[in-house]
Design a protein around this motif. Structure first.
Motif, PDB file in Angstrom:
ATOM      1  N   VAL A  58      47.001  -5.804  47.359  1.00  0.00           N
ATOM      2  CA  VAL A  58      46.426  -6.466  46.106  1.00  0.00           C
ATOM      3  C   VAL A  58      46.558  -8.079  46.747  1.00  0.00           C
ATOM      4  CG1 VAL A  58      46.208  -7.221  43.771  1.00  0.00           C
ATOM      5  CG2 VAL A  58      46.630  -4.965  44.390  1.00  0.00           C
ATOM      6  N   ASP A  59      45.764  -8.547  47.418  1.00  0.00           N
ATOM      7  CA  ASP A  59      45.767 -10.008  47.979  1.00  0.00           C
ATOM      8  C   ASP A  59      45.146 -11.112  46.928  1.00  0.00           C
ATOM      9  OD1 ASP A  59      45.967 -12.414  49.540  1.00  0.00           O
ATOM     10  OD2 ASP A  59      45.664 -11.383  51.337  1.00  0.00           O
ATOM     11  N   ASP A  60      46.028 -11.612  46.113  1.00  0.00           N
ATOM     12  CA  ASP A  60      45.408 -12.566  45.180  1.00  0.00           C
ATOM     13  C   ASP A  60      46.263 -13.781  45.082  1.00  0.00           C
ATOM     14  OD1 ASP A  60      44.506 -13.756  42.637  1.00  0.00           O
ATOM     15  OD2 ASP A  60      43.117 -12.116  42.683  1.00  0.00           O
ATOM     16  N   SER A  61      45.773 -14.780  44.785  1.00  0.00           N
ATOM     17  CA  SER A  61      46.760 -16.081  44.811  1.00  0.00           C
ATOM     18  C   SER A  61      47.360 -16.191  43.403  1.00  0.00           C
ATOM     19  CB  SER A  61      45.752 -17.469  44.684  1.00  0.00           C
ATOM     20  OG  SER A  61      44.783 -17.555  43.752  1.00  0.00           O
ATOM     21  N   ALA A  62      46.789 -15.483  42.380  1.00  0.00           N
ATOM     22  CA  ALA A  62      47.541 -15.182  41.015  1.00  0.00           C
ATOM     23  C   ALA A  62      49.036 -14.369  41.213  1.00  0.00           C
ATOM     24  CB  ALA A  62      46.456 -14.434  40.140  1.00  0.00           C
ATOM     25  N   LEU A  63      48.983 -13.646  42.365  1.00  0.00           N
ATOM     26  CA  LEU A  63      50.052 -12.782  42.564  1.00  0.00           C
ATOM     27  C   LEU A  63      51.043 -13.396  43.593  1.00  0.00           C
ATOM     28  CD1 LEU A  63      48.428  -9.328  42.658  1.00  0.00           C
ATOM     29  CD2 LEU A  63      49.526 -10.505  40.847  1.00  0.00           C
ATOM     30  N   THR A  64      50.793 -14.693  44.236  1.00  0.00           N
ATOM     31  CA  THR A  64      51.737 -15.121  45.125  1.00  0.00           C
ATOM     32  C   THR A  64      53.282 -15.245  44.816  1.00  0.00           C
ATOM     33  OG1 THR A  64      50.015 -16.739  45.802  1.00  0.00           O
ATOM     34  CG2 THR A  64      52.154 -17.349  46.469  1.00  0.00           C
ATOM     35  N   ASP A  65      53.376 -15.824  43.401  1.00  0.00           N
ATOM     36  CA  ASP A  65      54.770 -15.517  42.991  1.00  0.00           C
ATOM     37  C   ASP A  65      54.917 -14.509  42.102  1.00  0.00           C
ATOM     38  OD1 ASP A  65      55.935 -17.825  44.146  1.00  0.00           O
ATOM     39  OD2 ASP A  65      54.358 -18.910  43.118  1.00  0.00           O
ATOM     40  N   TYR A  66      56.085 -13.970  41.988  1.00  0.00           N
ATOM     41  CA  TYR A  66      56.302 -12.639  40.762  1.00  0.00           C
ATOM     42  C   TYR A  66      56.366 -13.154  39.723  1.00  0.00           C
ATOM     43  CZ  TYR A  66      58.300  -9.258  38.250  1.00  0.00           C
ATOM     44  OH  TYR A  66      58.486  -8.217  37.100  1.00  0.00           O
ATOM     45  N   ARG A  67      55.392 -12.743  38.787  1.00  0.00           N
ATOM     46  CA  ARG A  67      55.491 -12.839  37.411  1.00  0.00           C
ATOM     47  C   ARG A  67      55.258 -11.633  36.845  1.00  0.00           C
ATOM     48  NH1 ARG A  67      51.028 -17.307  37.261  1.00  0.00           N
ATOM     49  NH2 ARG A  67      50.375 -16.036  39.022  1.00  0.00           N
ATOM     50  N   ALA A  68      55.996 -11.028  35.953  1.00  0.00           N
ATOM     51  CA  ALA A  68      56.001  -9.603  35.179  1.00  0.00           C
ATOM     52  C   ALA A  68      54.546  -9.263  34.607  1.00  0.00           C
ATOM     53  CB  ALA A  68      57.082  -9.669  34.005  1.00  0.00           C
ATOM     54  N   GLU A  69      53.968 -10.373  33.861  1.00  0.00           N
ATOM     55  CA  GLU A  69      52.527  -9.875  33.293  1.00  0.00           C
ATOM     56  C   GLU A  69      51.507  -9.449  34.196  1.00  0.00           C
ATOM     57  OE1 GLU A  69      54.072 -12.878  33.141  1.00  0.00           O
ATOM     58  OE2 GLU A  69      54.222 -13.651  31.080  1.00  0.00           O
ATOM     59  N   PRO A  70      51.043 -10.287  35.127  1.00  0.00           N
ATOM     60  CA  PRO A  70      49.912  -9.805  36.060  1.00  0.00           C
ATOM     61  C   PRO A  70      50.507  -8.663  36.974  1.00  0.00           C
ATOM     62  CG  PRO A  70      50.953 -11.941  37.044  1.00  0.00           C
ATOM     63  CD  PRO A  70      51.565 -11.806  35.613  1.00  0.00           C
ATOM     64  N   TYR A  71      51.770  -8.663  37.338  1.00  0.00           N
ATOM     65  CA  TYR A  71      52.178  -7.421  38.333  1.00  0.00           C
ATOM     66  C   TYR A  71      52.128  -6.198  37.551  1.00  0.00           C
ATOM     67  CZ  TYR A  71      53.765 -10.081  42.647  1.00  0.00           C
ATOM     68  OH  TYR A  71      53.813 -10.643  43.690  1.00  0.00           O
ATOM     69  N   ALA A  72      52.711  -6.421  36.272  1.00  0.00           N
ATOM     70  CA  ALA A  72      52.687  -5.025  35.424  1.00  0.00           C
ATOM     71  C   ALA A  72      51.294  -4.364  35.375  1.00  0.00           C
ATOM     72  CB  ALA A  72      53.405  -5.174  34.202  1.00  0.00           C
ATOM     73  N   SER A  73      50.179  -5.510  34.840  1.00  0.00           N
ATOM     74  CA  SER A  73      48.842  -5.049  34.570  1.00  0.00           C
ATOM     75  C   SER A  73      48.332  -4.413  35.606  1.00  0.00           C
ATOM     76  CB  SER A  73      48.161  -6.390  33.981  1.00  0.00           C
ATOM     77  OG  SER A  73      48.789  -6.634  32.836  1.00  0.00           O
ATOM     78  N   THR A  74      48.502  -5.132  36.903  1.00  0.00           N
ATOM     79  CA  THR A  74      47.848  -4.733  38.099  1.00  0.00           C
ATOM     80  C   THR A  74      48.305  -3.318  38.596  1.00  0.00           C
ATOM     81  OG1 THR A  74      47.713  -7.016  38.917  1.00  0.00           O
ATOM     82  CG2 THR A  74      47.590  -5.273  40.504  1.00  0.00           C
ATOM     83  N   LEU A  75      49.722  -3.016  38.377  1.00  0.00           N
ATOM     84  CA  LEU A  75      50.196  -1.773  38.987  1.00  0.00           C
ATOM     85  C   LEU A  75      49.698  -0.857  37.719  1.00  0.00           C
ATOM     86  CD1 LEU A  75      54.048  -1.136  39.908  1.00  0.00           C
ATOM     87  CD2 LEU A  75      52.703   0.528  38.330  1.00  0.00           C
ATOM     88  N   SER A  76      49.787  -1.022  36.662  1.00  0.00           N
ATOM     89  CA  SER A  76      49.493  -0.073  35.620  1.00  0.00           C
ATOM     90  C   SER A  76      47.663   0.590  35.841  1.00  0.00           C
ATOM     91  CB  SER A  76      49.491  -0.530  34.059  1.00  0.00           C
ATOM     92  OG  SER A  76      50.859  -0.861  33.944  1.00  0.00           O
ATOM     93  N   ALA A  77      47.080  -0.709  36.119  1.00  0.00           N
ATOM     94  CA  ALA A  77      45.600  -0.337  36.502  1.00  0.00           C
ATOM     95  C   ALA A  77      45.429   0.516  37.630  1.00  0.00           C
ATOM     96  CB  ALA A  77      45.018  -1.540  36.492  1.00  0.00           C
ATOM     97  N   LEU A  78      46.343   0.299  38.720  1.00  0.00           N
ATOM     98  CA  LEU A  78      46.106   1.112  39.907  1.00  0.00           C
ATOM     99  C   LEU A  78      46.641   2.678  39.648  1.00  0.00           C
ATOM    100  CD1 LEU A  78      47.595  -1.409  42.629  1.00  0.00           C
ATOM    101  CD2 LEU A  78      45.217  -0.412  42.395  1.00  0.00           C
ATOM    102  N   ALA A  79      47.615   2.509  38.886  1.00  0.00           N
ATOM    103  CA  ALA A  79      48.292   4.225  38.488  1.00  0.00           C
ATOM    104  C   ALA A  79      47.110   4.684  37.633  1.00  0.00           C
ATOM    105  CB  ALA A  79      49.638   3.765  37.839  1.00  0.00           C
ATOM    106  N   SER A  80      46.604   4.044  36.734  1.00  0.00           N
ATOM    107  CA  SER A  80      45.536   4.804  35.849  1.00  0.00           C
ATOM    108  C   SER A  80      44.350   5.354  36.577  1.00  0.00           C
ATOM    109  CB  SER A  80      45.306   3.899  34.798  1.00  0.00           C
ATOM    110  OG  SER A  80      46.073   3.374  33.833  1.00  0.00           O
ATOM    111  N   SER A  81      44.003   4.426  37.577  1.00  0.00           N
ATOM    112  CA  SER A  81      42.751   4.792  38.259  1.00  0.00           C
ATOM    113  C   SER A  81      43.092   6.050  39.389  1.00  0.00           C
ATOM    114  CB  SER A  81      42.032   3.806  38.995  1.00  0.00           C
ATOM    115  OG  SER A  81      42.988   2.985  39.834  1.00  0.00           O
TER     116      SER A  81
END
Length: 329
Positions: A58-81
């Motif tokens: 997941v190459d996105d400038s929003a994930l350049t630095d670790y922040r719990a909210e977008p990282y958790a949402s992204t991981l949860s979406a991948l796991a759900s699909s």
């Protein structure tokens, strides 16, 4: 079994236990590595070389630095699909937060610091230490997917196979973060205790040398300088007991024990450490423990493979000089 492995990294440097988690995942079946961030092609390449069958990037400038909210949402979406059976994380401050937040999204649970996994039919049984490490618990996660963190150096690191291919999949970042990272500053330049293969630790005994004619703090400074010299010679890290930290001899980042770091080095040298249960909990998984203490009845000798009864101010310099000759330094 399909397993996701979250590759934890900071500024392109991967937490080594990520590769250990990848090796563990391969023992269960297929392993999919998750790489979040921006511009980390080398990490993706290394993930394949350490055994990943697939890498989801997941190459996105929003994930350049670790922040719990977008990282958790992204991981949860991948796991759900993709519906993995198991999601593994190396055990760090970041991943404990990330796993917990993702588990809430996925309506499952997290097994922390798992030191052993067993399969009982389709059920995964985890072993982990509880009650300050005095008891090993066997437990299961009723939710799906099973999520678990593993401590560093608890599992073997897989062999890296240069140029190993695999399936590269692009993922999509989810949600906006409510926080921004303004910058970073180094708190201390030191080897990470969790990754160190060799640790030399000091306890309250580093302040006990009347012959120096110095006060307690100055004596302790000399003691930790000796310990640091030995650790540097061996390519290791400096650890400390809680007593040494509480006395102000060294910073908390060096503390080993129940309220500090739990470590599993190949070699642990305890200098002037009495061996309180809180400290032993943090280091008893070391492959070889060497204790140096004036008190022959100190509890540390009960867990040490090798023990030296004597003054650390005489023994540590002598050991350092002997190792310099042996190592040709």
């Amino acid at each position: 079994m399909k397993t996701f492995v979250y590759i934890d990294h900071f500024k392109g440097e991967v937490q080594p236990a990520s590769w250990e988690a990848l090796g563990l995942a391969k023992t269960f079946g297929t392993a999919t590595a998750l790489v979040f961030g921006s511009g980390f092609d080398e990490i993706t390449k290394a993930a394949f070389e350490y055994g990943a069958d697939e890498v989801i990037v997941v190459d996105d400038s929003a994930l350049t630095d670790y922040r719990a909210e977008p990282y958790a949402s992204t991981l949860s979406a991948l796991a759900s699909s993709s519906t993995p059976n198991l999601i593994l994380f190396p055990s760090t401050t970041r991943t404990r937060e990330l796993a917990a937040m993702s588990a809430v999204d996925l309506n499952t649970g997290v097994l922390t610091d798992v030191t052993k996994f067993e399969m009982n039919g389709a059920q995964l049984i985890a072993t982990r230490p509880i009650y300050e490490g005095k008891v090993l618990e066997k437990t299961v996660c009723a939710g799906k997917p099973v999520m678990a963190t593993i401590p560093g150096r608890a599992y073997p690191k897989p062999e890296q196979v240069a140029g190993k291919p695999g399936t590269l999949t692009k993922g999509e970042a989810k949600a906006d973060a409510l926080t921004t990272v303004q910058g970073y500053s180094a708190s201390e330049s030191a080897v990470n205790l969790g990754d160190a293969g060799i640790i030399v630790s000091g306890g309250r005994g580093v302040s006990n040398n009347p012959s120096l004619g110095l006060d307690e703090a100055a004596t302790a400074k000399v003691g930790f300088e000796m310990i640091g010299g030995l650790a540097s010679l061996l390519g290791g890290a400096v650890g400390a007991s809680r007593a040494a930290v509480d006395a102000g001899y060294i910073t908390y980042s060096h503390q080993v024990g129940q309220t500090g770091k739990v470590v599993s080095p190949d070699l642990y040298i305890a200098c002037g450490v009495s061996g309180a249960i809180q400290h032993i909990v943090g280091m008893r998984n070391a492959k070889v423990i060497v204790a140096i203490n004036k008190d022959a009845d100190a509890p540390i000798f009960k867990v040490a493979r090798y023990g030296v009864v004597g003054d650390l101010f005489a023994i540590v310099p002598a050991l350092t000089e002997a190792l310099k000759k042996k190592l040709g330094k």
